[in-house]
Design a protein around this motif. Structure first.
Motif: not given
Length: 457
Positions: A374-380
């Motif tokens: 459910g975690e939002r990760g980094a933006t690539c």
């Protein structure tokens, strides 16, 4: 606001459950988390945490050819050098650079670098279009197109034996028995008529009536799906037929009287379609049905949301410009992610769903959402759609711009950090391909091919 709602954490802990509760706006909270596993994927056989180096290397002479043969150069006027792969064998096009003109089909074992079969001569195209495609798990189809009549080669993918060489009605002219690669099958599209299968003598076989244009979202040889879709019905129709690529069997189920089917999408493990009531020429969808690759129904969701055509890895649906609901293949809600459409697109890497929030391929902003935690990760800022594959930890991105001074790079999908860049001179034949679970690269001068593997320690 991103609607990845993890709720009732205290209740989950009290119940002794691990995972994520996702909020379903129709039925309330559902526990999915640990119950969901990402679709099975073939991982790269070699670790990619550090920049790979050449392993085996095969020159044209090692493949049974002379020194004047080179791999076909990639440009808009000639076919691409890479035809595709079946199992561990990759198939490539090469041509002579001196003497009598000749184009050749090569088969290369990606694990050993050895020739899979003797080179197959395709003659001199003499300015005419020539293209080769996979046609099922055992066959390669090559077509040399001429207005006055096409010539076909049907080739056994294991032995290289030409089982048919002669005239064909198939063309490379869009709309008129146009041969197109869909997954690992070649099909012939006839505009406003339908889609045909292609047989052992380059003849049309099974037929599915429709608009004559197969939807190709995600239909490449890497994630080859056994089923496909095309529009059916009159002008303005939104109904799609789902059919099996091996034999043309239509998999759409019968519907109740007064009900109509609308859009359909395919993804690894099955397909989904909308069903609703007609309102004049329009179908108002009120439910989505989920099926496996054989047409067996797995689930059903009552919703007015519409399926997202770009949902190539998992079924997704949305209403208007709102967030996108992501489902399992049997119709259980996984998460809500930002709006996905043709300008944004989404791609699944392991358990991470990447969504391009930048709505641009030139300036991408791919944000990852872990569908298990459910975690939002980094933006690539790299193009996830250019990914060749992963070893489970590192994502290998192909750089297709011939002006660039690299041909691939390795990135950490969790942090978006670039771990390595594979250099190459720009405007050369250098290009990286995935063949089964291995990566191979054509040399800059086009005279050899080699594997890419982790350096020895």
């Amino acid at each position: 606001m991103i609607s990845l709602f993890a709720v009732a954490a205290v209740s989950a802990l009290a119940a002794g459950l691990t995972g994520v509760w996702w909020w379903n706006r129709d039925t309330g909270p559902q526990f999915v988390g640990d119950a969901w596993e990402p679709p099975r994927a073939t991982l790269l056989s070699s670790p990619m945490e550090v920049m790979p180096v050449p392993g085996w290397r095969s020159h044209m002479t090692d493949l049974g050819l002379s020194n004047d043969v080179k791999f076909v150069e990639r440009n808009q006027f000639s076919p691409q050098p890479f035809v595709g792969f079946l199992g561990r064998n990759g198939y490539f096009l090469a041509r002579t650079t001196s003497g009598p003109a000749d184009w050749l089909l090569l088969g290369v074992d990606a694990q050993s670098g050895e020739s899979a079969f003797p080179p197959v001569s395709l003659g001199d195209p003499a300015g005419r279009r020539l293209q080769c495609m996979l046609n099922g798990p055992e066959t390669i189809l090559c077509i040399r197109y001429e207005v006055e009549g096409s010539t076909a080669w049907v080739i056994d993918a294991d032995s290289g034996k030409v089982t048919y060489h002669g005239p064909t009605e198939l063309t490379l002219n869009p709309g008129h028995l146009f041969v197109n690669q869909v997954g690992i099958y070649a099909v012939a599209e006839e505009m406003d008529k339908g889609v045909y299968g292609i047989g052992p003598r380059a003849e049309t076989t099974w037929f599915v009536p429709g608009h004559g244009l197969v939807d190709r979202h995600g239909q490449d040889e890497f994630g080859a799906k056994p089923v496909a879709t095309q529009l059916v019905g009159g002008p303005g129709s939104e109904t799609k037929a789902v059919f099996r690529l091996s034999d043309g069997k239509v998999l759409n189920p019968p519907t109740d009287i007064g009900r109509r089917q609308r859009n359909a999408v395919v993804y690894p493990g099955g397909f989904a379609l909308e069903v609703g009531n007609p309102s004049g020429p329009i179908i108002i969808s009120d439910e989505i049905l989920f099926f496996d690759d054989e047409g067996v129904q797995l689930g059903r969701v009552q919703t007015g949301d519409n399926l997202v055509p770009e949902s190539t890895d998992l079924p997704m649906a949305q209403r208007g410009s709102g967030d996108t609901a992501v489902f399992t293949v049997d119709g259980r809600l996984l998460a809500y992610v930002p709006h996905v459409d043709s300008a944004t697109s989404a791609s699944l890497v392991g358990s991470r769903l990447f969504v391009n929030e930048g709505q641009s391929t030139s300036f991408p902003e791919w944000t990852s959402f872990d569908l298990q935690s459910g975690e939002r990760g980094a933006t690539c800022d790299f193009n996830v759609n250019g990914a060749l594959d992963s070893d489970g930890k590192v994502l290998v991105i192909k750089v297709g711009n011939p002006e660039a001074d690299i041909v691939a790079k390795g990135v950490d999908p969790a942090s978006c950090e670039t771990l390595w860049r594979l250099p190459s001179e720009p405007k050369t034949s250098a290009e990286v391909f995935r063949v089964g679970a291995d990566l191979v690269q054509i040399s800059a001068d086009g005279t050899s091919i080699f594997s890419l593997t982790a350096p020895r320690r």
